[in-house]
Design an enzyme around this catalytic site. Structure first.
Site, PDB file in Angstrom:
ATOM      1  N   ASP A 103       0.886  -1.165   0.000  1.00  0.00           N
ATOM      2  CA  ASP A 103       0.000   0.000   0.000  1.00  0.00           C
ATOM      3  C   ASP A 103       0.922   1.212   0.000  1.00  0.00           C
ATOM      4  OD1 ASP A 103      -1.748   2.086   0.501  1.00  0.00           O
ATOM      5  OD2 ASP A 103      -2.836   1.050   2.104  1.00  0.00           O
TER       6      ASP A 103
ATOM      7  N   ASP B   1      -2.970   6.878  -3.640  1.00  0.00           N
ATOM      8  CA  ASP B   1      -3.106   5.861  -2.586  1.00  0.00           C
ATOM      9  C   ASP B   1      -3.522   4.547  -3.251  1.00  0.00           C
ATOM     10  OD1 ASP B   1      -3.564   4.444  -0.275  1.00  0.00           O
ATOM     11  OD2 ASP B   1      -5.305   5.606   0.363  1.00  0.00           O
TER      12      ASP B   1
ATOM     13  N   ARG C 129      -5.435  -6.698  -0.112  1.00  0.00           N
ATOM     14  CA  ARG C 129      -6.218  -5.474  -0.347  1.00  0.00           C
ATOM     15  C   ARG C 129      -5.922  -5.028  -1.769  1.00  0.00           C
ATOM     16  NH1 ARG C 129      -4.979  -3.041   3.821  1.00  0.00           N
ATOM     17  NH2 ARG C 129      -3.300  -1.623   3.261  1.00  0.00           N
TER      18      ARG C 129
ATOM     19  N   GLU D 213      -6.563  -1.604  -4.021  1.00  0.00           N
ATOM     20  CA  GLU D 213      -7.011  -0.209  -3.840  1.00  0.00           C
ATOM     21  C   GLU D 213      -6.711   0.633  -5.067  1.00  0.00           C
ATOM     22  OE1 GLU D 213      -4.894   1.945  -0.713  1.00  0.00           O
ATOM     23  OE2 GLU D 213      -6.561   3.365  -0.578  1.00  0.00           O
TER      24      GLU D 213
END
Ligand code: GLY
Ligand code: MN
Ligand code: MN
Length: 438
Positions: A258, A269, A403, A405
């Protein structure tokens, strides 16, 4: 990067909202000591930056709508050849006016004498309440002083109004110029993530990927990161804010990264998760595809007129269904959603506003209902699943943290994924990694 006309337009917009007989007081960010004689890299306060573009500390902006002599006053450091020889150039009072468009500029050291006079006869004072206790206190004293010594015709302000509320709503709607910068920041970060997929190999340390990311962004002109990078191999990916980034990357594990650069005070991000050795195991594949399906469903829910909660609800539905199918949850999907059972494995929200701050400003609810999405808003969509070692599940899921994103701009037609240049489909990741290893 951002034209002065853009800052001027923002100040005008704010002053229109403030109305007559008002004053706004906006301080620059302070300097933070890191250790003896060393300071943290200076980052301007986002609200101050938004309204002035002025990059220096020890500054304060004042807006007084309709004031004939000067509506925009900047207090800043004066030129000082001796100090500039040590610490770099200063705009000075001249630069504040000529380069940064202030109608008038005064030395920061004269703040007290001048500002206390400027608030006389203003009915309302706009300040970010509670953010600068010293300044709040100082202004309170000036107001008391004016009240106590009020001569005929001079009135003390009657109201304090929270400036954040007004400025943050402006910041939520990104202009064309802001979108251009955010698109570039996302593009740089996306390319850096792609680079990590190419260079990652078992036996590397997490920190090697961290510094490769920063190096790649820096080479493209983005020297600052929007937040400390998270590089978590295997079980470390299940620590949501893991920033130690100091363990070996093991073949057979996934790595979650991340990371996002900051460009001209705008954040990107992005999170990607991929196999350290380039090939997903069956269990990793199952969970990864589930997160990816949830992310696709959430992104499809981003469009004007949709509610802020819609992408999250779409992700929750896909994830809950999928977890039941894979045997990680047991029960009826609708009831499990009601009971938020998914939170054992998906314990954060699906996204947040993105802008000058990585968790950007702006209300998520208006009049106690989920806010409507409108063109110009930028948000992240980042569902995840985390099964830490020792969880009450079959062992095959242990140590898998995922994750995915992306940074999403709401457009008139729907949405635009600003970070789309970095692969996320399983086959695309595997083939990129295989090609890079040849
Ligand atoms: N990188 C912080 C977040 O994803 O919210
Ligand atoms: Mn995020
Ligand atoms: Mn993130």
């Amino acid at each position: 990067m951002m034209q002065q006309s853009e800052f001027k337009r923002r100040r005008r917009q704010l002053m229109r909202l403030m109305g007559d007989n008002t004053i706004a007081i906006i301080p620059a960010a302070g300097i933070s000591p890191r250790n003896r004689d060393v300071e943290y890299t200076y980052r301007q306060d986002s609200d101050f930056q938004y309204l002035t573009g002025f990059p220096e500390p020890e500054a304060l902006a004042v807006l007084i709508p309709g004031r004939k002599e000067a509506e925009y006053i900047l207090f800043c450091r004066e030129r000082d050849p001796e100090k500039e020889m040590w610490d770099g150039k200063r705009a000075g009072l001249e630069g504040a006016a000529e380069t940064f468009g202030a109608d008038d500029a005064f030395p920061f050291d004269d703040l007290e004498d001048i500002l206390s006079g400027l608030i006389e006869n203003r009915e309302k004072i706009y300040i970010a309440m509670g953010k600068n206790p010293d300044l709040d206190h100082q202004i309170g004293e000036w107001v008391l002083n004016i009240r106590e010594n009020s001569r005929a015709g001079i009135k003390a302000p009657l109201e304090f109004v929270d400036l954040d509320h007004v400025v943050h709503d402006l910041r939520l709607y990104k202009s064309r110029a802001e979108i251009a910068v955010m698109r570039k920041a996302a593009k740089i970060s996306a390319a850096a993530h792609k680079q990590l997929m190419k260079v990652c190999e078992p036996g590397m340390n997490e920190r090697q990927l961290q510094v490769e990311f920063a190096y790649f962004c820096g080479q493209q002109g983005a020297v600052e990161q929007a937040y400390p990078s998270i590089v978590g191999g295997g079980d470390n990916a299940c620590i949501l804010h893991y920033i130690d980034n100091n363990e070996e990357l093991i073949s057979g594990d996934l790595v979650l990264i991340d990371a996002g650069c900051e460009l001209a005070c705008y954040a990107s991000d992005i999170t990607r998760t991929f196999p350290v050795n380039g090939v997903f195991s069956p269990a990793q594949r199952d969970l990864y595809q589930l997160v990816l399906d949830a992310q696709h469903a959430a992104i499809a829910a981003v469009k004007p007129g949709a509610k802020w909660d819609d992408p999250h609800n779409a992700a929750v539905k896909v994830i809950t269904k999928g977890l039941v199918k894979l045997g990680l949850l047991k029960g009826k999907v609708s009831q499990l959603i009601k009971d938020t059972a998914y939170r054992t494995f998906f314990m954060h929200r699906t996204g947040h506003w993105l802008g000058m701050d990585v968790h950007d400003v702006g209300d998520y609810r208006v009049a106690d209902v989920s806010r409507e999405l409108e063109p110009g808003m930028v948000l992240t969509v980042e569902p995840g699943l985390y099964v830490a070692r020792g969880s009450k599940t079959a062992k095959k899921w242990w140590g898998i943290g995922i994750r995915i994103e992306d940074d999403i701009l709401v457009t008139k037609e729907g949405c635009d994924v600003l970070s789309s240049a970095v692969p996320k489909e399983i086959s695309d990741i595997e083939s990129l990694m295989a090609t890079a290893k040849k």
